[in-house]
Design a protein around this motif. Structure first.
Motif, PDB file in Angstrom:
ATOM      1  N   PHE A 106       0.841  -1.210   0.000  1.00 35.72           N
ATOM      2  CA  PHE A 106       0.000   0.000   0.000  1.00 35.72           C
ATOM      3  C   PHE A 106       0.872   1.255   0.000  1.00 35.72           C
ATOM      4  CE2 PHE A 106      -4.623  -0.499   0.497  1.00 35.72           C
ATOM      5  CZ  PHE A 106      -4.696  -1.874   0.372  1.00 35.72           C
ATOM      6  N   ALA A 107       1.903   1.229   0.865  1.00 34.47           N
ATOM      7  CA  ALA A 107       2.774   2.405   0.942  1.00 34.47           C
ATOM      8  C   ALA A 107       3.475   2.620  -0.396  1.00 34.47           C
ATOM      9  CB  ALA A 107       3.792   2.228   2.063  1.00 34.47           C
ATOM     10  N   GLY A 108       3.935   1.519  -1.006  1.00 37.43           N
ATOM     11  CA  GLY A 108       4.605   1.624  -2.304  1.00 37.43           C
ATOM     12  C   GLY A 108       3.683   2.214  -3.343  1.00 37.43           C
ATOM     13  N   ALA A 109       2.426   1.739  -3.349  1.00 39.09           N
ATOM     14  CA  ALA A 109       1.461   2.244  -4.327  1.00 39.09           C
ATOM     15  C   ALA A 109       1.224   3.739  -4.110  1.00 39.09           C
ATOM     16  CB  ALA A 109       0.152   1.473  -4.210  1.00 39.09           C
ATOM     17  N   LEU A 110       1.175   4.133  -2.847  1.00 41.50           N
ATOM     18  CA  LEU A 110       0.935   5.544  -2.539  1.00 41.50           C
ATOM     19  C   LEU A 110       2.099   6.411  -3.030  1.00 41.50           C
ATOM     20  CD1 LEU A 110      -1.047   7.464  -1.065  1.00 41.50           C
ATOM     21  CD2 LEU A 110       0.436   7.268   0.937  1.00 41.50           C
ATOM     22  N   VAL A 111       3.330   5.942  -2.753  1.00 41.51           N
ATOM     23  CA  VAL A 111       4.509   6.690  -3.199  1.00 41.51           C
ATOM     24  C   VAL A 111       4.518   6.767  -4.724  1.00 41.51           C
ATOM     25  CG1 VAL A 111       7.024   6.633  -3.348  1.00 41.51           C
ATOM     26  CG2 VAL A 111       5.878   6.156  -1.168  1.00 41.51           C
ATOM     27  N   LEU A 112       4.254   5.632  -5.373  1.00 38.12           N
ATOM     28  CA  LEU A 112       4.215   5.604  -6.838  1.00 38.12           C
ATOM     29  C   LEU A 112       3.202   6.620  -7.358  1.00 38.12           C
ATOM     30  CD1 LEU A 112       5.312   4.044  -9.330  1.00 38.12           C
ATOM     31  CD2 LEU A 112       3.233   2.671  -9.217  1.00 38.12           C
ATOM     32  N   PHE A 113       2.036   6.638  -6.704  1.00 31.86           N
ATOM     33  CA  PHE A 113       0.990   7.577  -7.117  1.00 31.86           C
ATOM     34  C   PHE A 113       1.485   9.020  -7.006  1.00 31.86           C
ATOM     35  CE2 PHE A 113      -2.356  10.432  -5.483  1.00 31.86           C
ATOM     36  CZ  PHE A 113      -3.117  10.553  -6.632  1.00 31.86           C
ATOM     37  N   LEU A 114       2.129   9.325  -5.877  1.00 33.33           N
ATOM     38  CA  LEU A 114       2.586  10.696  -5.664  1.00 33.33           C
ATOM     39  C   LEU A 114       3.657  11.081  -6.681  1.00 33.33           C
ATOM     40  CD1 LEU A 114       2.638  10.842  -1.760  1.00 33.33           C
ATOM     41  CD2 LEU A 114       0.999  11.901  -3.333  1.00 33.33           C
ATOM     42  N   VAL A 115       4.532  10.123  -6.990  1.00 39.63           N
ATOM     43  CA  VAL A 115       5.584  10.407  -7.975  1.00 39.63           C
ATOM     44  C   VAL A 115       4.968  10.639  -9.357  1.00 39.63           C
ATOM     45  CG1 VAL A 115       7.541   9.407  -9.218  1.00 39.63           C
ATOM     46  CG2 VAL A 115       7.385   9.176  -6.736  1.00 39.63           C
ATOM     47  N   VAL A 116       4.089   9.712  -9.758  1.00 40.86           N
ATOM     48  CA  VAL A 116       3.449   9.839 -11.062  1.00 40.86           C
ATOM     49  C   VAL A 116       2.688  11.160 -11.154  1.00 40.86           C
ATOM     50  CG1 VAL A 116       1.611   8.905 -12.525  1.00 40.86           C
ATOM     51  CG2 VAL A 116       3.290   7.375 -11.506  1.00 40.86           C
ATOM     52  N   ARG A 117       2.017  11.497 -10.063  1.00 41.79           N
ATOM     53  CA  ARG A 117       1.236  12.720 -10.048  1.00 41.79           C
ATOM     54  C   ARG A 117       2.142  13.939 -10.229  1.00 41.79           C
ATOM     55  NH1 ARG A 117      -0.532  16.471  -6.467  1.00 41.79           N
ATOM     56  NH2 ARG A 117      -2.451  17.480  -7.193  1.00 41.79           N
ATOM     57  N   ALA A 118       3.257  13.933  -9.482  1.00 43.70           N
ATOM     58  CA  ALA A 118       4.171  15.075  -9.559  1.00 43.70           C
ATOM     59  C   ALA A 118       4.690  15.239 -10.984  1.00 43.70           C
ATOM     60  CB  ALA A 118       5.326  14.871  -8.585  1.00 43.70           C
ATOM     61  N   VAL A 119       4.933  14.128 -11.660  1.00 42.00           N
ATOM     62  CA  VAL A 119       5.481  14.209 -13.013  1.00 42.00           C
ATOM     63  C   VAL A 119       4.415  14.634 -14.024  1.00 42.00           C
ATOM     64  CG1 VAL A 119       6.523  12.849 -14.870  1.00 42.00           C
ATOM     65  CG2 VAL A 119       7.235  12.486 -12.512  1.00 42.00           C
ATOM     66  N   MET A 120       3.192  14.147 -13.819  1.00 36.72           N
ATOM     67  CA  MET A 120       2.168  14.288 -14.856  1.00 36.72           C
ATOM     68  C   MET A 120       1.362  15.582 -14.791  1.00 36.72           C
ATOM     69  SD  MET A 120       1.979  11.387 -16.782  1.00 36.72           S
ATOM     70  CE  MET A 120       0.304  11.088 -17.295  1.00 36.72           C
ATOM     71  N   VAL A 121       1.314  16.227 -13.649  1.00 35.22           N
ATOM     72  CA  VAL A 121       0.498  17.451 -13.569  1.00 35.22           C
ATOM     73  C   VAL A 121       1.040  18.487 -14.547  1.00 35.22           C
ATOM     74  CG1 VAL A 121      -0.126  19.412 -12.112  1.00 35.22           C
ATOM     75  CG2 VAL A 121      -0.291  17.104 -11.217  1.00 35.22           C
ATOM     76  N   PRO A 122       0.168  19.008 -15.415  1.00 33.72           N
ATOM     77  CA  PRO A 122       0.626  19.916 -16.465  1.00 33.72           C
ATOM     78  C   PRO A 122       1.298  21.159 -15.895  1.00 33.72           C
ATOM     79  CG  PRO A 122      -1.701  19.375 -16.746  1.00 33.72           C
ATOM     80  CD  PRO A 122      -1.277  18.792 -15.454  1.00 33.72           C
ATOM     81  N   ASN A 123       2.263  21.663 -16.638  1.00 36.29           N
ATOM     82  CA  ASN A 123       2.931  22.907 -16.247  1.00 36.29           C
ATOM     83  C   ASN A 123       1.924  24.032 -16.133  1.00 36.29           C
ATOM     84  OD1 ASN A 123       5.459  21.968 -16.017  1.00 36.29           O
ATOM     85  ND2 ASN A 123       6.176  22.693 -18.017  1.00 36.29           N
ATOM     86  N   GLY A 124       2.159  24.894 -15.179  1.00 34.79           N
ATOM     87  CA  GLY A 124       1.310  26.083 -15.074  1.00 34.79           C
ATOM     88  C   GLY A 124      -0.040  25.784 -14.466  1.00 34.79           C
ATOM     89  N   PHE A 125      -0.257  24.559 -14.006  1.00 34.93           N
ATOM     90  CA  PHE A 125      -1.545  24.262 -13.382  1.00 34.93           C
ATOM     91  C   PHE A 125      -1.567  24.889 -11.994  1.00 34.93           C
ATOM     92  CE2 PHE A 125      -5.224  22.273 -11.793  1.00 34.93           C
ATOM     93  CZ  PHE A 125      -5.948  21.880 -12.896  1.00 34.93           C
ATOM     94  N   GLY A 126      -2.570  25.719 -11.741  1.00 34.88           N
ATOM     95  CA  GLY A 126      -2.684  26.324 -10.419  1.00 34.88           C
ATOM     96  C   GLY A 126      -2.084  27.718 -10.327  1.00 34.88           C
ATOM     97  N   THR A 127      -1.459  28.206 -11.409  1.00 33.50           N
ATOM     98  CA  THR A 127      -0.855  29.541 -11.339  1.00 33.50           C
ATOM     99  C   THR A 127      -1.900  30.611 -11.052  1.00 33.50           C
ATOM    100  OG1 THR A 127       0.662  28.753 -13.042  1.00 33.50           O
ATOM    101  CG2 THR A 127       0.728  31.102 -12.535  1.00 33.50           C
ATOM    102  N   TYR A 128      -3.008  30.541 -11.778  1.00 36.63           N
ATOM    103  CA  TYR A 128      -4.055  31.561 -11.610  1.00 36.63           C
ATOM    104  C   TYR A 128      -5.315  31.017 -10.952  1.00 36.63           C
ATOM    105  CZ  TYR A 128      -1.214  34.141 -14.931  1.00 36.63           C
ATOM    106  OH  TYR A 128      -0.186  34.776 -15.545  1.00 36.63           O
ATOM    107  N   GLY A 129      -5.307  29.751 -10.603  1.00 37.85           N
ATOM    108  CA  GLY A 129      -6.511  29.129 -10.064  1.00 37.85           C
ATOM    109  C   GLY A 129      -6.451  27.663 -10.433  1.00 37.85           C
ATOM    110  N   HIS A 130      -7.550  26.944 -10.203  1.00 40.98           N
ATOM    111  CA  HIS A 130      -7.510  25.509 -10.456  1.00 40.98           C
ATOM    112  C   HIS A 130      -7.699  25.220 -11.945  1.00 40.98           C
ATOM    113  CE1 HIS A 130      -7.465  21.412  -8.957  1.00 40.98           C
ATOM    114  NE2 HIS A 130      -8.331  21.141  -9.909  1.00 40.98           N
ATOM    115  N   PHE A 131      -6.719  25.569 -12.739  1.00 39.05           N
ATOM    116  CA  PHE A 131      -6.748  25.255 -14.171  1.00 39.05           C
ATOM    117  C   PHE A 131      -5.343  25.408 -14.744  1.00 39.05           C
ATOM    118  CE2 PHE A 131      -7.604  29.772 -13.741  1.00 39.05           C
ATOM    119  CZ  PHE A 131      -6.829  30.364 -14.744  1.00 39.05           C
ATOM    120  N   ARG A 132      -5.188  24.914 -15.946  1.00 36.16           N
ATOM    121  CA  ARG A 132      -3.903  24.983 -16.650  1.00 36.16           C
ATOM    122  C   ARG A 132      -3.784  26.380 -17.245  1.00 36.16           C
ATOM    123  NH1 ARG A 132      -2.208  23.847 -21.785  1.00 36.16           N
ATOM    124  NH2 ARG A 132      -4.375  23.704 -22.458  1.00 36.16           N
ATOM    125  N   SER A 133      -2.772  27.134 -16.834  1.00 37.43           N
ATOM    126  CA  SER A 133      -2.713  28.532 -17.257  1.00 37.43           C
ATOM    127  C   SER A 133      -2.565  28.636 -18.780  1.00 37.43           C
ATOM    128  CB  SER A 133      -1.574  29.246 -16.548  1.00 37.43           C
ATOM    129  OG  SER A 133      -0.355  28.572 -16.799  1.00 37.43           O
TER     130      SER A 133
END
Lengths: 393, 254, 153
Positions: C18-45
């Motif tokens: 479970f812990a491994g899956a959680l870490v994997l999820f966090l890593v994948v998420r960090a890599v995959m979130v589009p650039n500029g997401f959240g700069t001006y609000g909850h959207f891809r700038s």
């Protein structure tokens, strides 16, 4: 398109012509409801020590898992871009009920269902691994996480942890399906949906459908395996079904009476819809055939003494009618909520395709799929009290 | 039935292609791009629209211009803006007769007789660019959003096509574009207003019934307009912070 | 092996997964979130630019006036003064960018005027409306009215 335009009654906003949520979105609350209901029934035995329903405990858990695996499929199939659905995990919008569903789903599937089943079946898994050879042994060893420990103490610990998970699991099950109700109930633009009662009604209707499903599965499985049904078990489940049903029906009637009495600006529009486009699915199927008749049948068994054979027939019939009624309820919520215009001045029509992406055929396949998965699960983890048949070979 | 099957196969085929295309598209999304249009101050504007019922003649220019400017499908259920015709008996405002043939794209053929004691008027409709948009609230991934300059926009490369926003909009302003399988709606001609132009509908409105306004610009005539007229928004009970301000809107309008 | 852990070891294995899956999820998420997401609000700038970069169809009256200042002058003081050119002449950004690339087609004077001025009870009373059967001689409106300055003096 042309024929759809001609079926419009009164005035609708032009962009409202086509329904956005199809029969697949009807399936989704229906299926998650079955999951939540089956799990809650299973939990009764574990948390409240209801001995009588014990024979259905493992079957109910596996049934819940089989339906849970299928639950997101109708959603995926319905999305314009299924390949983008993982964005819900990447950038979940915290104000969106739908975004949180992804996490609630994962939590329920992994942290509750899979863990509880694993703990409960671990002994069987290890024993099967010990008694088998080759690929089968490798598979069961992997399922046991290559642990061979089924000492008294370890099993006692498993049981404790399992009980804890069940206790966490009950609110999770409520959350899972209450959430589905909230997705609809929180849409203020839609007077047919917008109601704080929606999540509560969804939870109780989930319990009703889940209990009915397990009751039917229990009879079907015993018929298929030519084993005897424990009538005390069946009677208890039927009684719970009746109680849950009475609460569910009361809540729905409360909602209805409230709407009729308040008669706000949307009332005439919705009332007309219920008496025309929804008459068959709401009045006939949901309220009469799917609620009053099964409640009457189940109450009859409580009031007068009925012979065992007749009771089994009554339980079977009321179980099937219940599932029909709950399906009709989901249909009336999802489809009914899109048949009238938000201008409250007109109506459109739902045209269901057959072999289209969101047609009847994929819906039927998705409804049968959980049974195929359950078949495999039962092969993998036999839920019968006498344990794995293969072990006795 | 046969066409059903054909469509099914077509969709199945499209999916195979889509998965490939998706990975390419994803690279574009992840790469990100500078967001600012040159010479446009994102924080210096707060866009709104005024619509003067007294001036609308139902010519349909706005509907046609919107479709041409934004490449909106000519289907009868794809509109970023449309015009409704109201026919109200003054004693019965709860039951207006309303129609919007092809969204008003082809104008309005005479339908009612003069002198029958009724009240008649046109109501242009469009996205209200709400400040508290229910559609934005429900979007699970942030594919539709309120821009810092007050425009509700759609990120077409990010939209899942879940349609929750379509359900949540009280005004019926959203539809699914079958070409992209994503949601589409009025962008307030964001590509025009960021270049100092007005929207296509305002540009072509012959009577000035529609006017784009910038609430952050103290010199914008919108301030006088809002001050000098009886202003109403659609469905105020929805509390969406709608920024399409109507002058002389009848109570019968939904 | 530690006695406490001995009968809980299988649980530890599950916890690691479970812990491994959680870490994997966090890593994948960090890599995959589009650039500029959240700069001006909850959207891809970048979506702002995407929306802003749509091509123009209507050039806008300013662009028309840059060349056709004679027409602008002729409309001065008329009821049609403030109508956008493209309201009648159609979308002409291609013409505005390169006048040789596209020549605007003259609108049909028999239909274009009626788009607005045809009688209809729903139109505001103050707006000038005509019934073509009663008004004029059946010829094009332009035989009496100048569309850029329609008033007949």
């Amino acid at each position: 398109m042309e024929s759809l335009l001609h079926s419009v009654q009164g005035f609708i906003y032009p962009d409202e012509l086509q329904l956005q949520w199809s029969i697949l979105i009807v399936l989704y609350p229906f299926i998650t409801g079955l999951v939540a209901g089956a799990f809650i029934l299973a939990s009764l035995e574990r948390v409240f020590n209801v001995e009588a329903v014990k024979p259905t405990y493992r079957l109910a858990l596996l049934t819940a898992l089989a339906f849970m695996i299928v639950a997101p499929l109708p959603l995926q199939l319905h999305l314009g871009h299924p390949e983008r659905s993982f964005e819900m995990y990447l950038t979940p919008h915290t104000t969106s009920a739908m975004a949180m569903f992804g996490f609630v789903y994962l939590w329920y599937l992994m942290a509750v269902l899979v863990l509880e089943i694993w703990l409960d079946f671990r002994k069987d898994i290890v024993l099967t691994a010990r008694a088998s050879k080759g690929a089968k042994r490798a598979l069961y060893r992997a399922m046991a996480l290559w642990s061979d420990n089924i000492s008294e103490r370890s099993l006692r610990i498993d049981d404790k942890v399992g009980k804890f998970i069940t206790i966490v699991g009950i609110p999770s099950a409520f959350l899972l399906h209450g959430y589905v109700g909230f997705i609809f109930g929180s849409v203020k633009a839609n007077p047919w949906w917008s109601s704080p009662l929606m999540p509560v009604v969804f939870i109780f209707s989930a319990m009703v459908s889940g209990i009915a499903l397990v009751m039917l599965m229990y009879q079907a499985v015993n018929w298929y395996r030519k084993t005897a049904v424990q009538m005390s078990c069946l009677d208890t489940i039927a009684r719970y079904l009746l109680y849950a049903f009475i609460i569910d029906f009361s809540l729905e009637m409360l909602d209805l009476v409230h709407r009729i009495y308040e008669a706000d600006e949307s009332f005439k529009t919705l009332d007309f819809m219920v008496h025309t486009k929804l008459y068959f699915s709401q009045i006939i199927l949901q309220i009469f055939v799917g609620t009053l008749v099964p409640i009457g049948l189940l109450a009859l068994v409580q009031l007068v003494s009925v012979r065992e054979r007749a009771r089994r027939i009554i339980y079977g019939a009321s179980g099937v009618l219940t599932l029909v009624g709950i399906f009709a309820m989901r249909w009336n919520v999802v489809i009914g909520g899109q048949l009238f215009s938000k201008s409250l001045l007109g109506y459109t029509t739902y045209k269901m395709g057959f072999a289209t992406r969101e047609g009847l055929l994929p819906a039927l396949i998705l409804l049968l799929l959980p049974f195929a998965i359950l078949y495999l699960l039962v092969k993998l983890l036999p839920p019968w009290p006498e344990g794995d048949l293969a072990r006795k070979e | 039935m046969d066409s059903d099957r054909r469509e099914f196969m077509k969709i199945a085929g499209a999916y195979v292609v889509l998965t490939g295309a998706a990975s390419l598209a994803w690279n574009h999304i992840v790469a990100g791009e500078p967001e600012k249009a040159p010479g446009y101050d994102l924080s210096g504007h707060w866009w709104a629209m005024t619509i003067d019922i007294d001036k609308c003649i139902g010519c349909g220019n706005c509907v046609r211009a919107c479709k041409a400017e934004n490449g909106v499908l000519l289907e009868p259920d794809c509109f970023r803006t449309w015009v409704e015709r109201y026919h109200v008996h003054p004693e019965d405002p709860e039951h207006p007769q309303v129609d919007s043939p092809n969204g008003g794209y082809d104008g309005f053929k005479e339908k009612y007789k003069p002198g029958d004691g009724s009240k008649n008027f046109f109501v242009p409709k469009m996205c209200n660019h709400c400040a508290h948009s229910p559609c934005v609230q429900v979007c699970p991934v942030g594919a539709t959003f309120e821009s810092p300059d007050g425009v509700v926009l759609v990120d077409k490369t990010y939209c899942l096509g879940c349609r929750y926003c379509v359900q949540a909009c009280p005004y019926g302003c959203r539809y699914i574009d079958p070409r992209t399988e994503t949601v589409d709606k009025c962008s307030l001609c964001y590509h025009r207003i960021t270049k100092g132009l007005t929207t296509a509908c305002c540009e072509t409105c012959p009577t000035g019934a529609r006017k784009l306004g910038d609430l952050k610009d103290p010199k914008d005539p919108i301030h006088d307009f809002l001050k000098e007229h009886m202003i109403h928004v659609l469905k105020p009970e929805m509390a969406t912070g709608a920024k399409a301000y109507y002058n002389d809107l009848d109570g019968s309008v939904r | 092996m530690n006695g406490w852990l001995k009968d809980r070891e299988h649980l530890a294995r599950m916890a690691v997964i479970f812990a491994g899956a959680l870490v994997l999820f966090l890593v994948v998420r960090a890599v995959m979130v589009p650039n500029g997401f959240g700069t001006y609000g909850h959207f891809r700038s970048g979506a702002l630019k995407d929306n802003a970069s749509h091509p123009l169809s209507y050039a806008g009256r300013q662009a028309c006036g840059d060349c056709h200042d004679d027409i602008v002058a002729s409309r001065k003081g008329s009821k049609h003064e403030r109508i956008g050119c493209e309201a009648c002449h159609g979308p002409l950004s291609v013409h505005a960018d390169d006048p040789d690339k596209m020549k605007p087609v003259l609108p049909d004077a028999k239909t274009i005027c009626l788009t607005c001025h045809l009688e209809n009870v729903t139109k505001p009373k103050s707006f000038p409306q005509i019934d073509p059967a009663e008004h004029g001689d059946g010829g094009p409106c332009t035989s009496c009215h100048n569309p850029h300055h329609p008033e007949i003096s």
